[in-house]
Design a protein around this motif. Structure first.
Motif, mmCIF file in Angstrom:
data_model
loop_
_atom_site.group_PDB
_atom_site.id
_atom_site.type_symbol
_atom_site.label_atom_id
_atom_site.label_comp_id
_atom_site.label_asym_id
_atom_site.label_seq_id
_atom_site.Cartn_x
_atom_site.Cartn_y
_atom_site.Cartn_z
ATOM 1 N N LEU A 297 0.655 -1.271 0.007
ATOM 2 C CA LEU A 297 0.000 -0.087 -0.049
ATOM 3 C C LEU A 297 0.855 1.362 0.168
ATOM 4 O O LEU A 297 0.543 2.293 -0.839
ATOM 5 N N ALA A 298 1.983 1.210 0.897
ATOM 6 C CA ALA A 298 2.825 2.509 0.864
ATOM 7 C C ALA A 298 3.565 2.755 -0.602
ATOM 8 O O ALA A 298 3.591 3.790 -1.215
ATOM 9 N N SER A 299 3.809 1.610 -1.110
ATOM 10 C CA SER A 299 4.533 1.959 -2.446
ATOM 11 C C SER A 299 3.572 2.251 -3.363
ATOM 12 O O SER A 299 3.944 3.361 -4.289
ATOM 13 N N LYS A 300 2.213 1.765 -3.463
ATOM 14 C CA LYS A 300 1.332 2.213 -4.371
ATOM 15 C C LYS A 300 0.935 3.770 -4.150
ATOM 16 O O LYS A 300 0.624 4.513 -5.026
ATOM 17 N N LEU A 301 0.930 4.139 -2.816
ATOM 18 C CA LEU A 301 0.484 5.539 -2.431
ATOM 19 C C LEU A 301 1.674 6.363 -3.009
ATOM 20 O O LEU A 301 1.447 7.591 -3.237
ATOM 21 N N GLU A 302 2.851 6.145 -2.670
ATOM 22 C CA GLU A 302 4.104 6.808 -3.158
ATOM 23 C C GLU A 302 4.130 7.130 -4.574
ATOM 24 O O GLU A 302 4.536 8.291 -4.884
ATOM 25 N N TYR A 303 3.660 6.103 -5.448
ATOM 26 C CA TYR A 303 3.740 6.322 -6.699
ATOM 27 C C TYR A 303 2.492 6.639 -7.496
ATOM 28 O O TYR A 303 2.225 6.381 -8.728
ATOM 29 N N ASN A 304 1.419 7.081 -6.765
ATOM 30 C CA ASN A 304 0.023 7.332 -7.123
ATOM 31 C C ASN A 304 -0.339 6.272 -7.880
ATOM 32 O O ASN A 304 -1.181 6.556 -9.022
ATOM 33 N N SER A 305 0.045 5.169 -7.584
ATOM 34 C CA SER A 305 -0.720 4.019 -8.500
ATOM 35 C C SER A 305 -1.904 3.351 -7.783
ATOM 36 O O SER A 305 -2.236 2.017 -8.052
ATOM 37 N N CYS A 306 -2.378 3.872 -6.545
ATOM 38 C CA CYS A 306 -3.371 3.319 -5.919
ATOM 39 C C CYS A 306 -4.354 4.443 -6.081
ATOM 40 O O CYS A 306 -4.806 5.408 -5.411
ATOM 41 N N PRO A 307 -5.249 4.204 -6.941
ATOM 42 C CA PRO A 307 -6.513 5.240 -7.255
ATOM 43 C C PRO A 307 -7.657 5.193 -6.081
ATOM 44 O O PRO A 307 -7.969 4.069 -5.433
ATOM 45 N N LEU A 308 -7.889 6.278 -5.704
ATOM 46 C CA LEU A 308 -8.967 6.596 -4.570
ATOM 47 C C LEU A 308 -10.502 6.220 -5.101
ATOM 48 O O LEU A 308 -10.620 6.593 -6.066
ATOM 49 N N ARG A 309 -11.033 5.341 -4.363
ATOM 50 C CA ARG A 309 -12.303 5.093 -4.555
ATOM 51 C C ARG A 309 -13.244 6.025 -3.991
ATOM 52 O O ARG A 309 -13.809 5.766 -2.854
ATOM 53 N N LEU A 310 -13.620 7.252 -4.518
ATOM 54 C CA LEU A 310 -14.021 8.288 -4.088
ATOM 55 C C LEU A 310 -15.523 8.328 -3.983
ATOM 56 O O LEU A 310 -16.289 7.736 -5.049
ATOM 57 N N LYS A 311 -16.168 8.745 -2.660
ATOM 58 C CA LYS A 311 -17.545 8.581 -2.763
ATOM 59 C C LYS A 311 -18.017 9.392 -1.319
ATOM 60 O O LYS A 311 -17.054 9.647 -0.492
ATOM 61 N N PRO A 312 -19.188 9.955 -1.327
ATOM 62 C CA PRO A 312 -19.524 10.701 -0.027
ATOM 63 C C PRO A 312 -19.458 9.784 1.202
ATOM 64 O O PRO A 312 -19.823 8.631 1.052
ATOM 65 N N TYR A 313 -18.945 10.425 2.258
ATOM 66 C CA TYR A 313 -18.996 9.568 3.660
ATOM 67 C C TYR A 313 -19.097 10.592 4.657
ATOM 68 O O TYR A 313 -18.735 11.989 4.539
ATOM 69 N N LEU A 430 2.858 4.709 10.274
ATOM 70 C CA LEU A 430 2.653 6.341 10.368
ATOM 71 C C LEU A 430 2.813 6.695 8.689
ATOM 72 O O LEU A 430 2.260 7.883 8.585
ATOM 73 N N ARG A 431 3.722 6.284 8.031
ATOM 74 C CA ARG A 431 3.900 6.668 6.922
ATOM 75 C C ARG A 431 2.865 6.373 5.861
ATOM 76 O O ARG A 431 2.368 7.264 5.157
ATOM 77 N N ILE A 432 1.946 5.410 6.065
ATOM 78 C CA ILE A 432 0.758 5.081 5.346
ATOM 79 C C ILE A 432 -0.165 6.041 5.964
ATOM 80 O O ILE A 432 -1.035 6.497 5.011
ATOM 81 N N VAL A 433 -0.196 6.272 6.957
ATOM 82 C CA VAL A 433 -1.393 7.194 7.410
ATOM 83 C C VAL A 433 -1.082 8.722 6.943
ATOM 84 O O VAL A 433 -2.070 9.441 6.420
ATOM 85 N N LYS A 434 0.101 9.054 6.875
ATOM 86 C CA LYS A 434 0.649 10.313 6.168
ATOM 87 C C LYS A 434 0.076 10.447 4.766
ATOM 88 O O LYS A 434 -0.374 11.438 4.526
ATOM 89 N N GLN A 435 0.307 9.106 4.030
ATOM 90 C CA GLN A 435 0.133 9.180 2.605
ATOM 91 C C GLN A 435 -1.263 9.287 2.334
ATOM 92 O O GLN A 435 -1.689 9.852 1.319
ATOM 93 N N ILE A 436 -2.222 8.669 3.237
ATOM 94 C CA ILE A 436 -3.674 8.542 2.970
ATOM 95 C C ILE A 436 -4.336 9.855 3.220
ATOM 96 O O ILE A 436 -5.072 10.389 2.507
ATOM 97 N N VAL A 437 -3.745 10.369 4.377
ATOM 98 C CA VAL A 437 -4.234 11.858 4.593
ATOM 99 C C VAL A 437 -4.074 12.799 3.566
ATOM 100 O O VAL A 437 -4.783 13.710 2.962
ATOM 101 N N GLU A 438 -2.726 12.736 3.102
ATOM 102 C CA GLU A 438 -2.307 13.807 1.927
ATOM 103 C C GLU A 438 -3.032 13.588 0.634
ATOM 104 O O GLU A 438 -3.340 14.424 -0.059
ATOM 105 N N ALA A 439 -3.282 12.304 0.631
ATOM 106 C CA ALA A 439 -3.845 12.007 -0.748
ATOM 107 C C ALA A 439 -5.412 12.372 -0.768
ATOM 108 O O ALA A 439 -6.025 12.622 -1.937
ATOM 109 N N HIS A 440 -5.952 12.605 0.394
ATOM 110 C CA HIS A 440 -7.509 13.502 0.587
ATOM 111 C C HIS A 440 -7.332 14.808 0.603
ATOM 112 O O HIS A 440 -8.210 15.597 1.034
ATOM 113 N N GLY A 441 -6.037 15.444 0.436
ATOM 114 C CA GLY A 441 -5.815 16.797 0.526
ATOM 115 C C GLY A 441 -5.660 17.554 1.851
ATOM 116 O O GLY A 441 -5.982 18.514 2.185
#
Length: 468
Positions: A297-313, A430-441
């Motif tokens: 997951l960290a590798s995919k988030l770092e290289y933007n190869s993990c598309p976000l499945r966006l939906k309202p929550y 923690l790196r995964i947490v940081k990457q996920i949060v930053e991927a959501h702006g």
């Protein structure tokens, strides 16, 4: 391009201001020159070529003319000669009169020399009751010329000055615009090249004009960046493929190890000590499986190869589901969890990937449990703050060392020896947490208390908040 237009406008204004300053400087210089050359003659008490005062120093006594001592001094120092011409044209008195100067004058001679010269002497005259007082400065000391202007010309002169000034002003702006436009057209390709200088393609800017050498340098730099980006992309793709391949190859034998460990831990043929060892094998295998999943997951988030499945929550609902999951999967009473959600957050809906966010939230709670084996109290606080959703995770345990936080935010790899005492799973979570949060702006930050970070704060943009 906006910066280039700003430079363009500034260039035109600077050039126009320069032209105006030159114009005003020339006018000021002309005024100063006039003042230096002739202004002193207007000073009260100046004698110089004051013919009235000099003529008054010549007096008639007992039938003969005499000039005062001051008058003699002035004639000797300031003039070549002086004389008094009577009404009949004869010379009544003279001082320092040269031999080549006539001794009698007609009306024509007097009219001519009053306007021009007398034997190349620029004479000056003054009318007296007894005749014409003449004093001649030295040859070449005074330039005389006849100037005559029509009255219409004098009346139109102020208009001419205004037209002259406006013409110079327009000329200055026209030249500034012309030169500025040439400068702008020369820099425009460079500006576009710099804006597109991302290494995605090689630039081919025209290498001509005043900026030709700079365009050539940009072309070379773009080619170098393009090659470097291709090498980096190739390396990153190889790294991602390697991680994915290793993860896939490990998954099957790891599943077998976990299955055998589970069977052995429940086997009645093994002693309690052996069953305990089998259970330890199973638990560590689960930890390895989780580590491999985190690495992927960290590798995919770092290289933007993990598309976000966006939906309202709804953040409030997502946190309640986290608390429910925690109650069901962490029954240990040593780790009580409290959840505090601000009422204003109940009606807020965001857009994002709730599965990834839940993963980030669970990583933070798992870290609190993993690093506090003796137990701690976990607390989650969620509220609206300045147009953002603020979610704080804190515990009463030993906290996160500052070194780990610095490693997390270090842009490049840390020097050798700096991360030797930091366990990779800690940083990975923690790196995964940081990457996920930053991927959501959003932003992940930590609150420091006596060199220990006890609170992790997630800030997510709330967008348009509905009115209460």
């Amino acid at each position: 391009m906006k910066d280039l237009l700003k430079i363009y406008r500034r260039y035109i204004l600077t050039a126009a201001a320069t032209g105006l300053l030159i114009l005003f400087f020339n006018l000021a210089l002309f005024v100063v020159f006039q003042a230096v050359q002739f202004g002193y003659k207007m000073v009260p008490g100046y004698e110089g070529w004051n013919m009235e005062g000099l003529s008054a120093m010549l007096t008639l006594e007992d039938g003969s003319y005499s000039l005062s001592e001051d008058g003699c001094r002035r004639v000797d120092t300031e003039f070549a000669f002086a004389m008094l011409i009577g009404r009949e044209g004869q010379i009544l008195w003279s001082r320092n009169l040269p031999e080549d100067i006539p001794r009698s004058y007609s009306l024509t001679d007097i009219a001519s020399m009053s306007r021009w010269y007398l034997m190349d002497y620029p004479v000056k005259i003054w009318t007296r009751p007894d005749g014409l007082f003449v004093a001649a400065p030295p040859k070449g000391s005074l330039w005389k010329h006849r100037l005559e202007f029509p009255a219409s010309y004098i009346k139109a002169f102020p208009v001419f000055l205004l037209v002259f000034f406006l013409g110079n002003l327009l000329l200055a702006f026209a030249l500034a615009f012309l030169f500025g436009h040439r400068f702008y057209t020369s820099l425009k390709p460079l500006a576009k090249g710099i804006e597109s200088l991302e290494g995605k393609e090689v630039l081919h800017l025209p290498e001509r004009g005043i900026a030709g050498s700079l365009a050539g340098k940009l072309n070379q730099v773009s080619e170098v960046l393009f090659r470097q980006n291709q090498l980096l992309k190739k390396r990153d793709d190889a790294r991602t493929s390697w991680i994915a391949g290793v993860s896939h190859d490990i998954r099957t034998p790891l599943s077998l190890i976990m299955g055998h460990g589970d069977s052995l831990s429940k086997s009645s043929h093994l002693s309690p000590e052996e069953q305990k060892e089998a259970l330890s094998i199973q638990e560590n295998s689960l930890q390895i499986k989780k580590l491999i999943a985190d690495l992927n997951l960290a590798s995919k988030l770092e290289y933007n190869s993990c598309p976000l499945r966006l939906k309202p929550y709804a953040p409030a609902a997502l946190l309640r589901s986290l608390a429910a999951w925690y109650m069901n999967n962490v029954p240990d009473s040593r780790y009580p969890l409290t959840l505090d959600i601000e009422p204003a957050l109940e009606s807020i809906a965001l857009t994002g990937d709730p599965d990834l966010l839940s993963r980030a939230f669970r990583n933070l709670t798992d870290n609190s449990i993993r690093h506090n084996p003796t137990g701690c109290i976990l607390h989650i606080d969620a509220r609206l703050l300045s147009g953002q959703v603020q979610i704080s995770f804190s515990d009463t345990g030993k906290g996160i060392p500052v070194g780990i936080v610095k490693t997390l935010y270090r842009p490049a790899a840390a020097p050798k020896g700096e991360e030797e005492n930091i366990s990779p799973p800690h940083i990975m979570g923690l790196r995964i947490v940081k990457q996920i949060v930053e991927a959501h702006g959003g932003t992940l930050k930590f609150e420091l208390q006596k060199d220990i970070c006890r609170t992790a704060v997630i800030l997510l943009p709330a967008g348009d908040i509905p009115p209460e």
